[in-house]
Design a protein around this motif. Structure first.
Motif, PDB file in Angstrom:
ATOM      1  N   UNK A 669      39.773  55.499  39.164  1.00  0.00           N
ATOM      2  CA  UNK A 669      41.140  55.497  39.667  1.00  0.00           C
ATOM      3  C   UNK A 669      41.210  56.017  41.095  1.00  0.00           C
ATOM      4  N   UNK A 670      40.379  57.011  41.395  1.00  0.00           N
ATOM      5  CA  UNK A 670      40.312  57.492  42.767  1.00  0.00           C
ATOM      6  C   UNK A 670      39.866  56.386  43.726  1.00  0.00           C
ATOM      7  N   UNK A 751      37.782  47.540  48.441  1.00  0.00           N
ATOM      8  CA  UNK A 751      38.422  46.584  47.529  1.00  0.00           C
ATOM      9  C   UNK A 751      37.459  45.581  46.902  1.00  0.00           C
ATOM     10  N   UNK A 752      36.615  44.849  47.678  1.00  0.00           N
ATOM     11  CA  UNK A 752      35.715  43.884  47.042  1.00  0.00           C
ATOM     12  C   UNK A 752      34.638  44.539  46.177  1.00  0.00           C
ATOM     13  N   UNK A 757      31.999  45.580  40.866  1.00  0.00           N
ATOM     14  CA  UNK A 757      31.338  46.526  39.975  1.00  0.00           C
ATOM     15  C   UNK A 757      32.270  47.115  38.910  1.00  0.00           C
ATOM     16  N   UNK A 758      33.581  46.961  39.082  1.00  0.00           N
ATOM     17  CA  UNK A 758      34.506  47.526  38.096  1.00  0.00           C
ATOM     18  C   UNK A 758      34.648  46.643  36.868  1.00  0.00           C
ATOM     19  N   UNK A 762      39.499  48.537  35.598  1.00  0.00           N
ATOM     20  CA  UNK A 762      39.618  48.712  37.040  1.00  0.00           C
ATOM     21  C   UNK A 762      40.473  47.609  37.637  1.00  0.00           C
ATOM     22  N   UNK A 763      40.272  46.371  37.153  1.00  0.00           N
ATOM     23  CA  UNK A 763      41.088  45.263  37.653  1.00  0.00           C
ATOM     24  C   UNK A 763      42.566  45.499  37.336  1.00  0.00           C
ATOM     25  N   UNK A 764      42.820  45.999  36.122  1.00  0.00           N
ATOM     26  CA  UNK A 764      44.209  46.278  35.750  1.00  0.00           C
ATOM     27  C   UNK A 764      44.800  47.362  36.644  1.00  0.00           C
TER      28      UNK A 764
END
Length: 770
Positions: A669-670, A751-752, A757-758, A762-764
């Protein structure tokens, strides 16, 4: 003919011709030292004019240990005694020859010539890399040395035995030269900027040309490079120019590895100021490292040691770097910020850092804002042209060895570089193994092999010639084209050490050679690292006329194929640059370590890389690759905080084992929060640091991560996330117009990486945040 008569005749001929002569005294160690004293007394050389290079303290002369023969740089002596009984260092031979003045004698004290190559000394012990013993060291270098001592003119050989019988003269060393015609005195240039009296002190036209070129230092924005072999008067030329500049009110900062080496610069500068009655103070009482001109002139010449001089204390108008080849390239680069600079350097001496000046620094000098003028000096000043001792030293130490001339190899490897449009026969480049016997038996081949190493590598020096010919752990492999060497590799066996040596290394003891096992064991605390056996690439060089044709890679491929079943790994360690890291990565090597101090010769941080060839080698490489990925982030924020970001990028791309991200939900989240406000990074740097390392290692695999970011974005991540530079420093370093722009750019770079890697969470979070 007695020893005294031989010595007196040699000295008389040396004086008459302004050349040097070499007197070789063979026999018992004490007897040869005593004979040297008798010979120099007969030759009318007083003890204060003699320097002894060796380990014995029982002599009437000033003593310099062979290991410190570099102290002879920039000095001259009427006679010099080099004692080779306890050790025979090729570097010491070269430096001793260069320190003898015209009309002087070099005396070698050596064991009986017939048995000398079979004896083993302290230098041989340095070649006996464990698990080899000193008995495994060959005597090829000294065999060749003895042959050349017996063959070259100007060299007398006298056997003094154990001192109980009369000496036996094998050769008197006399050349009976024709009378020399004195050269015409040099002519001062028309309308010189320096006073004519300065040019009146020049001894050759070469020296006049050098001083005239150094007039450019009177204006900012200029650099002058003065290259010459030893004894050509380049330091004197620099001193005459420094004195003239001080006479004109300039502040001249002089530096050299030691003041002793720059003493000639100050001697000539002092003469210039004294001739013009502009020398302030009492030269006998003042600091020898500082010359002040009178108030009317207003200039000065001062000395600082290199590290201090590189800070340009008190803002000098010009800097003179004497014996520049003896300084690390990284240090030389710092003098490019001075208003004007002169670099004097020895061409064939391999002084100090060897060829770093020629191989690396020259390109950086030409790329600087300074206008560069080059001057070469060929006419000897300390002794006459054609001096037989210089000719002998050049051949014995291969000081003038070079690679094959360009036309002979121009078509080599053209099949591997079809894009060049050059025709070539793929079968004409052959892979060859050269043992020491091959090289000793073929002088032409030896000169091409060693000459290629000299031309391509700044660290090659005379000691390496002995290492190539005698070290039991060293092998030579090459590619040849129509019989000429176009690419060469110097290889050293390491590892396979017994338990007691591994424990000794682990407990902090040093083991000769075995650089990679030593680093992995003592520094990285892996006692098992010295169990597998490896082959380290000490040097690899490709002829400049056929570079970029894949010959270096082909040579490594052939080496790997030959030794794959014989060793567990191939390895290398070197001063890291982006280009070299990419080369080694392209040949299957991966980064397992970066040094935390700069290499003294290259000025770069060193990289250690491995290419496994067995299961044991793969286990070693994977283990250290994993440890490297885990610790490199912390290293970059502290000891490697000043490493070039492009070196960091290339080093991580060359790593083979990607670290686990190991991030908590909160840390993800950070990271998402950084895309909208990079200031969040300052509250918790760890997650972006780990993400950056993972991205750069993955990018080296040629996978999806490779095209995610452009080079500037990667440098931003390195400087801020890994090296933790301040926002102000990063913005200035990377050319951002403001801190805000720099911080926004970091968020855009993150961002990319999150998408790559997320996970779905993470996308949400990204969608919610946006």
């Amino acid at each position: 003919m007695t020893l005294g008569r031989v010595a007196a005749a040699l000295r008389e001929e040396a004086r008459a011709t302004d050349e040097r002569r070499l007197l070789v005294l063979t026999g018992d160690a004490t007897a040869t030292r005593e004979a040297a004293a008798d010979a120099l007394d007969a030759a009318d050389v007083d003890a204060p004019e003699v320097t002894y290079v060796g380990e014995s303290a029982d002599t009437p002369w000033e003593r310099v240990p062979q290991a410190r023969a570099g102290d002879l740089l920039g000095t001259t002596h009427a006679a010099l005694v080099l004692d080779c009984h306890e050790e025979c260092r090729p570097n010491a031979i070269g430096r001793a020859v260069g320190a003898v003045d015209g009309g002087g004698l070099l005396v070698l004290c050596v064991p009986p010539l017939g048995s000398w190559p079979e004896r083993r000394d302290a230098f041989d012990e340095t070649l006996a890399v464990p698990p080899f013993d000193v008995a495994d060291v060959a005597g090829n270098f000294r065999t060749r040395l003895v042959e050349l001592l017996r063959a070259h003119p100007g060299i007398a050989i006298v056997d003094v035995g154990d001192g109980t019988a009369d000496p036996s003269v094998e050769r008197d060393g006399l050349t009976d030269p024709a009378p020399r015609v004195p050269p015409d005195p040099p002519t001062a240039p028309e309308d010189p900027a320096f006073p004519v009296d300065v040019y009146d002190r020049c001894l050759t036209d070469d020296q006049v040309a050098a001083v005239e070129a150094l007039e450019a230092l009177d204006e900012p924005g200029n650099a002058v490079v003065v290259e010459a072999d030893r004894g050509r008067g380049k330091s004197s030329a620099a001193g005459l120019a420094a004195g003239a500049l001080a006479l004109g009110g300039r502040d001249v900062l002089v530096t050299a590895p030691q003041y002793r080496g720059a003493a000639e610069v100050f001697a000539r500068a002092r003469e210039v100021l004294a001739d013009a009655d502009a020398l302030a103070g009492d030269p006998d009482e003042d600091d020898p490292e500082r010359l002040e001109a009178t108030d009317d002139a207003g200039g000065r010449v001062r000395f600082e040691r290199p590290a201090t001089a590189a800070e340009l204390p008190d803002g000098p108008d010009a800097v003179v770097v004497d014996e520049a080849a003896a300084l690390p390239v990284r240090l030389l680069e710092r003098f490019l910020d001075t208003p004007a600079a002169a670099f004097t350097t020895t061409v064939h001496g391999y002084e100090g850092a060897g060829r770093g000046f020629s191989v690396r620094f020259r390109d950086r000098l030409y790329e600087s804002d300074l206008a560069v003028r080059d001057v070469s000096m060929t006419d000897p000043i300390r002794y006459a042209a054609g001096d037989p001792v210089e000719v002998w030293a050049f051949r014995a130490l291969l000081l003038d060895a070079g690679p094959a001339v360009d036309p002979l190899v121009a078509d080599a490897g053209a099949d591997t570089a079809a894009a060049t449009g050059t025709d070539g026969d793929p079968d004409s480049v052959a892979y060859r193994a050269f043992d020491a016997a091959d090289l000793v038996a073929d002088e032409h081949l030896l000169r091409e092999v060693f000459g290629l190493l000299v031309a391509a590598h700044y660290q090659t020096e005379p000691d390496d010639l002995a290492r190539l010919l005698d070290a039991p752990n060293v092998a030579v492999r090459a590619l040849t084209y129509e019989g000429h060497v176009v690419s060469v590799a110097l290889l050293a066996r390491e590892g396979a050490l017994p338990t007691d040596l591994r424990a000794h290394m682990y407990e902090g003891g040093r083991v000769r050679g075995n650089m990679i096992p030593d680093v992995l064991t003592s520094q990285l605390r892996d006692e098992r690292a010295a169990v597998p056996e490896g082959l380290r690439v000490l040097r690899i060089a490709t002829h400049h006329a056929v570079r970029s044709r894949g010959l270096g890679s082909r040579l490594l491929s052939e080496v790997r194929a030959e030794f794959a079943d014989d060793v567990d790994w191939l390895g290398t360690g070197y001063g890291a640059t982006p280009e070299l890291l990419r080369f080694w990565q392209g040949n299957g090597f991966s980064t397992v370590h970066l040094s935390t101090t700069r290499n003294e010769s290259s000025g770069e941080y060193s990289a250690v890389m491995l290419a496994p060839t067995s299961d044991a080698g793969r286990d070693l490489a994977e283990r250290h690759g994993r440890w490297f990925a885990d610790r490199v982030g912390a290293m970059l924020s502290d000891p490697l905080a000043d490493m070039d970001p492009d070196v960091v990028r290339a080093a991580l791309r060359s790593a083979d084992v990607a670290p686990a991200l190991d991030l908590s939900e909160w840390e993800w989240r950070l990271l998402v929060g950084m895309t909208g406000g990079a200031g969040i990074f300052d509250t918790s740097p760890r997650p972006l640091r780990r993400l950056t390392v993972r991205y750069l290692v993955d990018a080296g695999d040629g996978g999806d991560a490779e095209a995610l970011l452009n080079p500037r974005q990667e440098r931003l991540l390195v400087r801020k996330a890994l090296q933790t530079h301040t926002w102000e420093a990063v913005a200035d370093d990377l050319g951002f117009h403001s801190l805000g722009q720099c911080m926004r750019a970091l968020g855009e770079a993150v961002r990319p990486l999150l998408s790559r890697f997320g996970d779905a969470n993470v996308e949400a979070e990204l969608e919610r945040f946006e």
